[in-house]
Design a protein around this motif. Structure first.
Motif, PDB file in Angstrom:
ATOM      1  N   UNK A 190       6.690   3.621 -12.352  1.00 30.17           N
ATOM      2  CA  UNK A 190       6.551   4.847 -11.423  1.00 30.17           C
ATOM      3  C   UNK A 190       5.612   4.807 -10.466  1.00 30.17           C
ATOM      4  N   UNK A 191       5.441   3.472  -9.777  1.00 31.72           N
ATOM      5  CA  UNK A 191       4.706   3.407  -8.781  1.00 31.72           C
ATOM      6  C   UNK A 191       5.026   4.213  -7.600  1.00 31.72           C
ATOM      7  N   UNK A 192       4.222   4.233  -6.492  1.00 32.57           N
ATOM      8  CA  UNK A 192       4.477   4.862  -5.128  1.00 32.57           C
ATOM      9  C   UNK A 192       4.851   3.547  -4.327  1.00 32.57           C
ATOM     10  N   UNK A 193       6.233   3.323  -4.442  1.00 32.13           N
ATOM     11  CA  UNK A 193       6.606   1.943  -3.963  1.00 32.13           C
ATOM     12  C   UNK A 193       6.424   1.944  -2.526  1.00 32.13           C
ATOM     13  N   UNK A 194       6.587   2.678  -1.244  1.00 31.90           N
ATOM     14  CA  UNK A 194       6.083   2.596  -0.050  1.00 31.90           C
ATOM     15  C   UNK A 194       4.614   2.461   0.225  1.00 31.90           C
ATOM     16  N   UNK A 195       3.881   2.583  -0.668  1.00 32.25           N
ATOM     17  CA  UNK A 195       2.400   2.585  -0.376  1.00 32.25           C
ATOM     18  C   UNK A 195       1.854   1.173  -0.784  1.00 32.25           C
ATOM     19  N   UNK A 196       0.535   1.000  -0.356  1.00 34.28           N
ATOM     20  CA  UNK A 196       0.162  -0.291  -0.784  1.00 34.28           C
ATOM     21  C   UNK A 196      -0.333  -0.403  -2.037  1.00 34.28           C
ATOM     22  N   UNK A 197      -0.825  -1.657  -2.459  1.00 30.83           N
ATOM     23  CA  UNK A 197      -1.582  -1.740  -3.800  1.00 30.83           C
ATOM     24  C   UNK A 197      -2.809  -0.913  -3.733  1.00 30.83           C
ATOM     25  N   UNK A 198      -3.364  -1.225  -2.685  1.00 30.65           N
ATOM     26  CA  UNK A 198      -4.712  -0.365  -2.700  1.00 30.65           C
ATOM     27  C   UNK A 198      -4.649   1.163  -2.556  1.00 30.65           C
ATOM     28  N   UNK A 199      -3.607   1.506  -1.836  1.00 28.22           N
ATOM     29  CA  UNK A 199      -2.924   3.242  -1.836  1.00 28.22           C
ATOM     30  C   UNK A 199      -2.844   3.641  -3.263  1.00 28.22           C
ATOM     31  N   UNK A 200      -2.225   2.630  -3.870  1.00 26.50           N
ATOM     32  CA  UNK A 200      -1.622   3.284  -5.213  1.00 26.50           C
ATOM     33  C   UNK A 200      -2.907   3.264  -6.336  1.00 26.50           C
ATOM     34  N   UNK A 201      -3.771   2.245  -6.152  1.00 19.89           N
ATOM     35  CA  UNK A 201      -5.013   2.332  -6.837  1.00 19.89           C
ATOM     36  C   UNK A 201      -5.840   3.482  -6.530  1.00 19.89           C
ATOM     37  N   UNK A 202      -5.953   3.886  -5.260  1.00 20.30           N
ATOM     38  CA  UNK A 202      -6.804   4.856  -4.892  1.00 20.30           C
ATOM     39  C   UNK A 202      -6.125   6.393  -5.543  1.00 20.30           C
ATOM     40  N   UNK A 203      -4.789   6.462  -5.596  1.00 22.25           N
ATOM     41  CA  UNK A 203      -4.184   7.872  -6.196  1.00 22.25           C
ATOM     42  C   UNK A 203      -4.703   7.724  -7.673  1.00 22.25           C
TER      43      UNK A 203
END
Length: 237
Positions: A92-105
């Protein structure tokens, strides 16, 4: 059920969907610095147990406590803030977001601590080279690493993992198991749902067998082997 030194303690937990109870009185202790693996046949209630702990499935009775603090009276977001992180099956990752953006979330609830980010990137150095890459372009193993890293940015006392090695090649499974071992050594309590025997035996300190919504047997992983009748009886292999 031993509770001495337990970070997470579950007693008499009854929970389910609609009017149907899936968990029918679960008792389980998950000690700090140990990996407890829940195994059972499909439909036994393993994933529902994790969702009930995190507050995503309606509880009818029983209690969930973290270091003695009642979690079952809290909404899901406050359970996470209290120190429980969940990595669901399917990531359940945020696919369109970058790795860095997923980590920031993942780090929002703790203020995106740079020290916490450094720790998870040290645990998964492959992610450090892919910070600008979209999450949905990562390999399956890299996506699982990202899902775990995102959860760890909550700086949890307890990590709930739902079949983290499912569908991954052995080298990726080994990397994830090494990360689980690191968390154990750091004092994190890990509650792992696993369907396959060999990864369970390699990762776990204790194995709890679930049948029809109840924990029916707990054994030290070191006392079990691939040929143990408990697996055939409770897991159906």
């Amino acid at each position: 059920m031993a509770t001495e030194g337990a970070a997470l303690t579950i007693t008499g937990l009854v929970a389910g969907y609609g009017r149907a109870d899936v968990l029918r009185g679960v008792d389980l202790a998950v000690p700090a610095g140990e990996v407890t693996c829940v195994m059972g046949r499909n439909g036994a209630g393993k994933s529902t147990l994790l969702k009930a702990i995190i507050g995503l499935v309606a509880r009818r009775a029983g209690a969930v406590r973290l270091d003695g603090r009642a979690l079952h009276v809290l909404p899901a977001h406050r359970i996470a803030r209290a120190g429980i992180a969940w990595v669901p099956q399917g990531r359940r990752l945020f696919g369109p977001l970058s790795v860095a953006e997923n980590l920031a979330v993942g780090g929002l609830m703790r203020g995106n601590s740079p020290a916490a980010l450094d720790r998870v990137l040290a645990m998964f150095p492959r992610l450090a080279t892919r910070l600008a890459q979209r999450a949905d372009t990562l390999s399956g193993g890299e996506q699982q690493m990202l899902a775990i890293a995102r959860a760890l940015l909550l700086e949890p006392r307890v990590l709930l993992l739902d079949e983290p090695g499912e569908g991954l090649q052995p080298s990726m499974v080994a990397l994830i198991q090494a990360a689980i071992a690191r968390l154990r050594s750091d004092g994190v309590a890990v509650l792992l749902v696993e369907q396959r025997i060999e990864p369970a035996l390699r990762a776990a300190d204790r194995i709890a067998f679930m049948v029809a919504g109840r924990i029916v047997e707990e054994r030290p992983a070191a006392s079990l082997s691939r040929r143990d009748p408990a697996f055939l009886h409770h897991v159906g292999v």
